[in-house]
Every structure is written in structure tokens, then in C-alpha cells.
Design an enzyme around this catalytic site. Structure first.
Site, PDB file in Angstrom:
ATOM      1  N   GLN A 272      59.166  48.161  40.102  1.00  9.78           N
ATOM      2  CA  GLN A 272      58.093  47.446  40.812  1.00  9.78           C
ATOM      3  C   GLN A 272      58.234  45.933  40.742  1.00  9.78           C
ATOM      4  O   GLN A 272      57.368  45.210  41.214  1.00  9.78           O
ATOM      5  CB  GLN A 272      56.721  47.905  40.326  1.00  9.78           C
ATOM      6  CG  GLN A 272      56.355  47.490  38.922  1.00  9.78           C
ATOM      7  CD  GLN A 272      55.077  48.157  38.471  1.00  9.78           C
ATOM      8  OE1 GLN A 272      55.045  49.363  38.246  1.00  9.78           O
ATOM      9  NE2 GLN A 272      53.998  47.398  38.352  1.00  9.78           N
TER      10      GLN A 272
ATOM     11  N   SER B 271      44.717  39.215  32.143  1.00  7.42           N
ATOM     12  CA  SER B 271      45.997  39.702  32.655  1.00  7.42           C
ATOM     13  C   SER B 271      47.069  39.436  31.604  1.00  7.42           C
ATOM     14  O   SER B 271      47.017  38.411  30.917  1.00  7.42           O
ATOM     15  CB  SER B 271      46.354  38.960  33.948  1.00  7.42           C
ATOM     16  OG  SER B 271      47.718  39.143  34.253  1.00  7.42           O
TER      17      SER B 271
ATOM     18  N   ARG C  31      49.844  38.490  32.184  1.00  2.79           N
ATOM     19  CA  ARG C  31      50.584  37.296  32.630  1.00  2.79           C
ATOM     20  C   ARG C  31      49.904  35.993  32.188  1.00  2.79           C
ATOM     21  O   ARG C  31      50.540  34.946  32.217  1.00  2.79           O
ATOM     22  CB  ARG C  31      50.729  37.294  34.144  1.00  2.79           C
ATOM     23  CG  ARG C  31      51.719  38.327  34.638  1.00  2.79           C
ATOM     24  CD  ARG C  31      52.038  38.119  36.103  1.00  2.79           C
ATOM     25  NE  ARG C  31      53.221  38.872  36.495  1.00  2.79           N
ATOM     26  CZ  ARG C  31      53.212  40.118  36.913  1.00  2.79           C
ATOM     27  NH1 ARG C  31      52.079  40.776  36.995  1.00  2.79           N
ATOM     28  NH2 ARG C  31      54.344  40.728  37.245  1.00  2.79           N
TER      29      ARG C  31
ATOM     30  N   GLU D 130      40.104  47.493  38.892  1.00  8.56           N
ATOM     31  CA  GLU D 130      39.833  46.892  40.209  1.00  8.56           C
ATOM     32  C   GLU D 130      40.498  45.540  40.353  1.00  8.56           C
ATOM     33  O   GLU D 130      40.587  45.006  41.457  1.00  8.56           O
ATOM     34  CB  GLU D 130      38.319  46.740  40.427  1.00  8.56           C
ATOM     35  CG  GLU D 130      37.637  48.046  40.739  1.00  8.56           C
ATOM     36  CD  GLU D 130      36.177  47.888  41.077  1.00  8.56           C
ATOM     37  OE1 GLU D 130      35.593  46.828  40.774  1.00  8.56           O
ATOM     38  OE2 GLU D 130      35.610  48.837  41.637  1.00  8.56           O
TER      39      GLU D 130
ATOM     40  N   HIS E 121      42.637  46.327  29.402  1.00  7.17           N
ATOM     41  CA  HIS E 121      43.289  47.633  29.238  1.00  7.17           C
ATOM     42  C   HIS E 121      42.476  48.523  28.286  1.00  7.17           C
ATOM     43  O   HIS E 121      42.306  49.721  28.527  1.00  7.17           O
ATOM     44  CB  HIS E 121      44.689  47.471  28.616  1.00  7.17           C
ATOM     45  CG  HIS E 121      45.666  46.707  29.444  1.00  7.17           C
ATOM     46  ND1 HIS E 121      46.158  45.487  29.068  1.00  7.17           N
ATOM     47  CD2 HIS E 121      46.268  47.004  30.629  1.00  7.17           C
ATOM     48  CE1 HIS E 121      47.025  45.063  29.974  1.00  7.17           C
ATOM     49  NE2 HIS E 121      47.112  45.956  30.932  1.00  7.17           N
TER      50      HIS E 121
HETATM   51  P1  AMP Z   1      49.163  46.539  33.896  1.00  6.98           P
HETATM   52  O1  AMP Z   1      49.568  46.749  32.480  1.00  6.98           O
HETATM   53  O2  AMP Z   1      48.980  45.123  34.263  1.00  6.98           O
HETATM   54  O3  AMP Z   1      49.990  47.325  34.854  1.00  6.98           O
HETATM   55  O4  AMP Z   1      47.698  47.158  34.012  1.00  6.98           O
HETATM   56  C1  AMP Z   1      47.417  48.481  33.636  1.00  6.98           C
HETATM   57  C2  AMP Z   1      46.055  48.852  34.154  1.00  6.98           C
HETATM   58  O5  AMP Z   1      45.081  47.972  33.596  1.00  6.98           O
HETATM   59  C3  AMP Z   1      45.946  48.725  35.669  1.00  6.98           C
HETATM   60  O6  AMP Z   1      45.168  49.792  36.172  1.00  6.98           O
HETATM   61  C4  AMP Z   1      45.244  47.401  35.839  1.00  6.98           C
HETATM   62  O7  AMP Z   1      44.523  47.304  37.039  1.00  6.98           O
HETATM   63  C5  AMP Z   1      44.307  47.430  34.639  1.00  6.98           C
HETATM   64  N1  AMP Z   1      43.882  46.068  34.299  1.00  6.98           N
HETATM   65  C6  AMP Z   1      44.677  44.982  34.115  1.00  6.98           C
HETATM   66  N2  AMP Z   1      43.935  43.894  33.873  1.00  6.98           N
HETATM   67  C7  AMP Z   1      42.634  44.301  33.912  1.00  6.98           C
HETATM   68  C8  AMP Z   1      41.383  43.636  33.748  1.00  6.98           C
HETATM   69  N3  AMP Z   1      41.294  42.341  33.498  1.00  6.98           N
HETATM   70  N4  AMP Z   1      40.247  44.374  33.858  1.00  6.98           N
HETATM   71  C9  AMP Z   1      40.312  45.703  34.127  1.00  6.98           C
HETATM   72  N5  AMP Z   1      41.458  46.378  34.278  1.00  6.98           N
HETATM   73  C10 AMP Z   1      42.601  45.698  34.182  1.00  6.98           C
END
Ligand code: AMP
Length: 284
Positions: A61, A190, A192, A153, A37
Site C-alpha cells: 500500500q 496518527s 506519522r 473514520e 488504535h
Molecule cells: P494504521 O495503523 O494507520 O493503518 O491504522 C490502523 C487503524 O487505526 C485504521 O483503521 C485507522 O483508521 C485507525 N486509526 C488511525 N488513527 C486513528 C485515530 N486518530 N482515531 C481513530 N482511529 C484511528
């Protein structure tokens, strides 16, 4: 860093900056921030005068209520990370602020026809998920009105759907794809990942190792053979279970049966590690 929890405060603050011609880069998130992030935020800051982030765990979602309930929350730590990355504005609304009327809440709400984009891969496994993503991202875009918005991505299908959604609604924002940031053993970062047990976490590194090996093997195996091989490799681990390994046209996300069917190809994978779903992808 300014922290706002209401739409009005956020709009008013940004309106002034826009009047002065400042460009705004936006990174929407669900919090539990990690270096992936933060890389998006740093890119937003580099390419724009003002970097805005949002933290909102969007109930629309989550098609699985248990997944929503256990989603990690680390707001204090997130605020510190964003400050260190020179984020200018953080928008952290409540569910009531984002969805004041209950009528907005059913996951089945359909705001946009996504064609096949939300019928395959994650869409098949998580009905309603991408409509929920579109609802929240559209709302956030209307509030922040960014010049550029940054998406990872790692969530390849989400990225394609956001591009489609902004084009369909004519939202004047440039969508900037950002490379997946990985742990040292290759696992895609992630929020998660923190939910994995020690054994699950160790085994999860097999996901990217298998994707990388699959890219090599694509030179000699057919698409179907490769799919079988990936299934065997992942399911060799007692801690992992393959949900899908789809080989798709990177632009349309249409599954391909033969390598000649597309020039730009992505292989996308979803794996269950215990109760946690992990996704990743690789350019072939
Ligand atoms: P999220 O909080 O999981 O909804 O992610 C927020 C943003 O961060 C989204 O655009 C995701 O695709 C991006 N994102 C999450 N994990 C990664 C990662 N390991 N590398 C690059 N971008 C990420």
C-alpha cells in the site's frame, strides 16, 4: 496475550475459540500504536469475547518507497500497549509470510474494481494504494475470520473501500466505524505525527481548526468558495501545503458541487507538512 507470527499458528489458535462459540473482534494496524488504535481495540474487546490485533506494515500500500522506509516501528512498545488494553491475540507476520510469492508484490495488482472510490482524493494522490489495502485486509480477514472488524473514520475513504470490498467478495464480517481520536489541540492522532518537526507539529493543529471553521462557514459559503477559503487558510502557514479539500457525499464519496446534492456530507482534507502527508475529515 498470545503473539503469533505465522498464519498457521494464528488460524489454529482461533479455530479452537470459534468452535467454542467465541465472537472475535479484529483491529488491523501498521503498528506505531497510539491511543487512537487502542480505542479501536478497547471497542473490539467490549463488543466481542476475543480481541485480535495485527501489526503489519504492508509494502503493497506504499506507492512511495521512502514513505515505507521511514514508517515508524515501535514493536516492543506496541506489545506493551496491547497487553494493557487486554488484547488477546497479536498477529505480527513478516512480509514473506504474507506474500510468499513475488508475483503478489507489484503495487499495480488489481484485485477488485473499486469504481470511482479509488480514483478520487487519496486514490488520485497515491495510485495503487487502495488495491494494496484491499489485498492485505482481505488476506487478514481470511486468516482471522472475525465477526466484527474495527476501522477508524480518520481514514474515511479507506473505511468506505473496506465496506465495499467486503460486500463485493461476500466476506461475512461486520465493519464497525470508529470516531477519530484527537490530540488536545485537535490534530488527528496518527503514527506519522512522530515524523513531524516541532514547528510542523505546532502548525499541523491548523488542519482540524480549519476543518471545524469550514463547517461553520458552510452555512454561508458555496462549496467552491469554501474550498478556496480552506486553501488560503492552510497555505497561510509556511509549514503546510494543501493537497486537496474535497466535499463529498459520505456514502458514495462522489464530490458534490452544491450543498443540496447530498444529505450526509463529509469534507476530506490532505495536507503536506514538510515531507509528511496528513489526512483528516469532518462531517458537514
Ligand atoms: P494504521 O495503523 O494507520 O493503518 O491504522 C490502523 C487503524 O487505526 C485504521 O483503521 C485507522 O483508521 C485507525 N486509526 C488511525 N488513527 C486513528 C485515530 N486518530 N482515531 C481513530 N482511529 C484511528
Amino acid at each position: 496475550m498470545h503473539i503469533f507470527s505465522t498464519i498457521n499458528e494464528t488460524k489454529n489458535y482461533l479455530k479452537d475459540l470459534k468452535k467454542r462459540g467465541k465472537k472475535i473482534g479484529f483491529v488491523p494496524t501498521m503498528g506505531a500504536l497510539h491511543p487512537g488504535h487502542i480505542t479501536l481495540l478497547q471497542k473490539a474487546k467490549k463488543e466481542n469475547e476475543i480481541a485480535v490485533s495485527s501489526i503489519f506494515v504492508n509494502p503493497l500500500q506504499f506507492n512511495d518507497k521512502k514513505d515505507l522506509d521511514k514508517y515508524p516501528k515501535t514493536l516492543e512498545k506496541d506489545i506493551e500497549s496491547l497487553k494493557r488494553a487486554n488484547c488477546d491475540v497479536l498477529f505480527t507476520p513478516s512480509v514473506e509470510e504474507m506474500y510468499p510469492t513475488l508475483a503478489d508484490l507489484p503495487v499495480s495488482n488489481k484485485i477488485i474494481d473499486l469504481g470511482t472510490l479509488d480514483k478520487i482524493m487519496e486514490g488520485k494522490q497515491r495510485p495503487g494504494h487502495f488495491q494494496g489495502v484491499c489485498v492485505v485486509v482481505k488476506k487478514l480477514f481470511e486468516i482471522v475470520e472475525p465477526d466484527k472488524a474495527y476501522f477508524g473514520e480518520k481514514d474515511f475513504q479507506q473505511l468506505a473501500i473496506i465496506k465495499h470490498m467486503t460486500k463485493s467478495f461476500g466476506i461475512p464480517v461486520e465493519i464497525i466505524p470508529c470516531q477519530t481520536v484527537r490530540e488536545t489541540d485537535g490534530l488527528a492522532m496518527s503514527s506519522r505525527n512522530t515524523l513531524l518537526s516541532t514547528e510542523e507539529r505546532k502548525n499541523a493543529s491548523l488542519i482540524f481548526k480549519t476543518l471545524s471553521a469550514a463547517k461553520e462557514r458552510s452555512k454561508t459559503l458555496s462549496v467552491t468558495e469554501l474550498q478556496k477559503w480552506v486553501e488560503q487558510e492552510i497555505n497561510k502557514s509556511h509549514f503546510l501545503k494543501l493537497e486537496y479539500f474535497d466535499v463529498v457525499n459520505a456514502e458514495t464519496l462522489e464530490p458534490i458541487a452544491k450543498w443540496e446534492e447530498a444529505k450526509n456530507i463529509r469534507a476530506c482534507i490532505a495536507v503536506k507538512a514538510g515531507a509528511v502527508r496528513l489526512i483528516d475529515n469532518i462531517q458537514m
